[in-house]
Design a protein around this motif. Structure first.
Motif, short mmCIF file in Angstrom:
data_model
loop_
_atom_site.label_atom_id
_atom_site.label_comp_id
_atom_site.label_asym_id
_atom_site.label_seq_id
_atom_site.Cartn_x
_atom_site.Cartn_y
_atom_site.Cartn_z
N GLN A 1 0.80 -1.22 0.00
CA GLN A 1 0.00 0.00 0.00
C GLN A 1 0.83 1.28 0.00
O GLN A 1 0.31 2.36 0.29
CB GLN A 1 -0.94 0.00 1.21
CG GLN A 1 -1.95 -1.12 1.19
CD GLN A 1 -2.76 -1.17 -0.09
OE1 GLN A 1 -3.35 -0.19 -0.50
NE2 GLN A 1 -2.77 -2.32 -0.74
N LEU A 2 2.12 1.18 -0.31
CA LEU A 2 2.97 2.37 -0.36
C LEU A 2 2.26 3.44 -1.18
O LEU A 2 1.96 3.24 -2.36
CB LEU A 2 4.33 2.04 -0.98
CG LEU A 2 5.28 3.22 -1.14
CD1 LEU A 2 5.69 3.77 0.22
CD2 LEU A 2 6.50 2.80 -1.94
N PRO A 3 1.95 4.59 -0.57
CA PRO A 3 1.10 5.58 -1.24
C PRO A 3 1.85 6.58 -2.13
O PRO A 3 1.24 7.52 -2.62
CB PRO A 3 0.44 6.29 -0.06
CG PRO A 3 1.47 6.23 1.01
CD PRO A 3 2.15 4.91 0.84
N PHE A 4 3.14 6.38 -2.33
CA PHE A 4 3.90 7.28 -3.18
C PHE A 4 4.21 6.59 -4.51
O PHE A 4 4.50 5.39 -4.54
CB PHE A 4 5.22 7.69 -2.49
CG PHE A 4 5.00 8.40 -1.19
CD1 PHE A 4 4.39 9.64 -1.14
CD2 PHE A 4 5.41 7.81 0.00
CE1 PHE A 4 4.18 10.28 0.08
CE2 PHE A 4 5.21 8.44 1.21
CZ PHE A 4 4.59 9.68 1.25
N THR A 5 4.17 7.35 -5.57
CA THR A 5 4.48 6.80 -6.88
C THR A 5 6.00 6.66 -7.04
O THR A 5 6.77 7.31 -6.31
CB THR A 5 3.96 7.72 -8.01
OG1 THR A 5 4.67 8.96 -7.95
CG2 THR A 5 2.45 7.96 -7.88
N ASN A 6 6.40 5.86 -7.99
CA ASN A 6 7.83 5.73 -8.31
C ASN A 6 8.42 7.08 -8.68
O ASN A 6 9.56 7.39 -8.33
CB ASN A 6 8.06 4.72 -9.43
CG ASN A 6 7.87 3.30 -8.97
OD1 ASN A 6 8.01 2.99 -7.79
ND2 ASN A 6 7.59 2.41 -9.91
N GLU A 7 7.65 7.89 -9.38
CA GLU A 7 8.12 9.21 -9.80
C GLU A 7 8.36 10.11 -8.58
O GLU A 7 9.35 10.83 -8.53
CB GLU A 7 7.11 9.87 -10.75
CG GLU A 7 7.00 9.19 -12.11
CD GLU A 7 6.18 7.90 -12.07
OE1 GLU A 7 5.27 7.76 -11.23
OE2 GLU A 7 6.48 7.01 -12.89
N GLU A 8 7.46 10.07 -7.61
CA GLU A 8 7.64 10.87 -6.40
C GLU A 8 8.90 10.45 -5.64
O GLU A 8 9.66 11.30 -5.17
CB GLU A 8 6.42 10.75 -5.48
CG GLU A 8 5.19 11.47 -5.98
CD GLU A 8 3.98 11.19 -5.11
OE1 GLU A 8 3.33 12.17 -4.69
OE2 GLU A 8 3.68 10.00 -4.84
N VAL A 9 9.11 9.15 -5.53
CA VAL A 9 10.29 8.65 -4.83
C VAL A 9 11.55 9.04 -5.58
O VAL A 9 12.52 9.52 -4.97
CB VAL A 9 10.20 7.12 -4.63
CG1 VAL A 9 11.49 6.57 -4.03
CG2 VAL A 9 9.00 6.77 -3.74
N LYS A 10 11.57 8.87 -6.90
CA LYS A 10 12.75 9.21 -7.69
C LYS A 10 13.06 10.71 -7.61
O LYS A 10 14.21 11.11 -7.56
CB LYS A 10 12.57 8.77 -9.14
CG LYS A 10 12.69 7.26 -9.30
CD LYS A 10 12.48 6.83 -10.72
CE LYS A 10 12.54 5.32 -10.77
NZ LYS A 10 12.38 4.76 -12.08
N GLU A 11 12.03 11.52 -7.60
CA GLU A 11 12.22 12.97 -7.48
C GLU A 11 12.87 13.32 -6.14
O GLU A 11 13.80 14.12 -6.07
CB GLU A 11 10.88 13.69 -7.62
CG GLU A 11 10.97 15.19 -7.59
CD GLU A 11 9.60 15.84 -7.76
OE1 GLU A 11 9.30 16.77 -6.99
OE2 GLU A 11 8.84 15.39 -8.64
N LYS B 1 6.44 14.89 2.09
CA LYS B 1 5.05 14.44 1.99
C LYS B 1 4.76 13.37 3.02
O LYS B 1 5.62 12.54 3.31
CB LYS B 1 4.79 13.86 0.60
CG LYS B 1 5.02 14.84 -0.51
CD LYS B 1 4.90 14.19 -1.85
CE LYS B 1 5.18 15.24 -2.92
NZ LYS B 1 5.26 14.71 -4.23
N ILE B 2 3.56 13.37 3.53
CA ILE B 2 3.10 12.29 4.41
C ILE B 2 1.77 11.76 3.90
O ILE B 2 0.98 12.49 3.30
CB ILE B 2 2.99 12.72 5.89
CG1 ILE B 2 1.95 13.83 6.09
CG2 ILE B 2 4.32 13.13 6.46
CD1 ILE B 2 1.70 14.17 7.55
N ARG B 3 1.57 10.47 4.17
CA ARG B 3 0.31 9.81 3.84
C ARG B 3 -0.02 8.84 4.97
O ARG B 3 0.87 8.17 5.49
CB ARG B 3 0.40 9.01 2.54
CG ARG B 3 0.83 9.77 1.31
CD ARG B 3 -0.31 10.58 0.71
NE ARG B 3 0.02 11.10 -0.60
CZ ARG B 3 0.79 12.14 -0.85
NH1 ARG B 3 1.36 12.77 0.16
NH2 ARG B 3 1.02 12.56 -2.07
N ALA B 4 -1.28 8.75 5.31
CA ALA B 4 -1.71 7.82 6.34
C ALA B 4 -1.89 6.43 5.77
O ALA B 4 -2.38 6.27 4.66
CB ALA B 4 -3.03 8.30 6.96
#
Length: 184
Positions: free
Chosen positions: A87-97, A134-137
């Motif tokens: 359920q990792l709520p971050f996209t690959n693009e967000e992580v790479k950025e 960024k944070i996500r629950a």
């Protein structure tokens, strides 16, 4: 059943020192088997037939008795661990950025909580925050993505203040513990 136990605040800054061999022995002494630790920050994977309802308190009490201080312990069973990874709520693009901003530091973290994080609390943490972190629950987690060192993140400070009993692990540790859970 298979579990991961995460201890908060041990072996940090030269305080609350606990050798991992001694922590493993505690688990064996509590009647828990197939015990393995990972790095010095209090990560334990294990199997047990003990009830999930009594297990956390038994571990906390045994820990305090053995080591002479309290440490919050947060547990997840193998299915919960798998779910939190899926359920990792971050996209690959967000992580790479985020990684591109500073390739020398970790960027992805999970704050493990005892209970579900209320959206109003998440909103409070983010209120008036200006920045790229960024944070996500999650179910009983908060996922955190930072573009700098977590030690320099104002958002990370806010999370820690709001969730004082939480324990945090970087994504490498989260992934390694999942690997250990699936292979014990």
């Amino acid at each position: 059943m298979k579990y991961a136990a995460l201890f908060r605040g041990i072996n940090v800054g030269g305080k609350n020192i606990v050798k991992m061999a001694a922590l493993e022995q505690l688990f064996f002494d509590l009647g828990i088997y197939t015990v393995k630790t990972y790095i010095q920050s209090g990560n334990v994977v294990f199997e047990t037939s003990l009830s999930e309802t009594v297990l956390p308190e038994k571990i906390k009490a045994g820990f305090e008795d053995r080591f002479g201080f309290k440490s919050n312990v947060i547990m997840r069973n193998a299915e919960e661990w798998k779910y939190l990874i899926e359920q990792l709520p971050f996209t690959n693009e967000e992580v790479k950025e985020a990684e591109a901003a500073d390739p020398q530091v970790e960027h992805l973290y999970v704050y493990f909580l005892n209970d579900f994080p209320e959206q109003t609390t998440i909103d409070t943490i983010q209120k008036d925050y200006i920045g790229t972190d960024k944070i996500r629950a999650g179910q009983k987690e908060i996922y955190f993505l930072c573009s700098q060192s977590v030690r320099n993140s104002k958002l990370a400070i806010r999370i820690s203040k709001e969730f004082e009993s939480a324990t945090v692990r970087n994504w490498k540790t989260v992934s390694k513990l999942y690997d250990m859970l699936t292979n014990i």
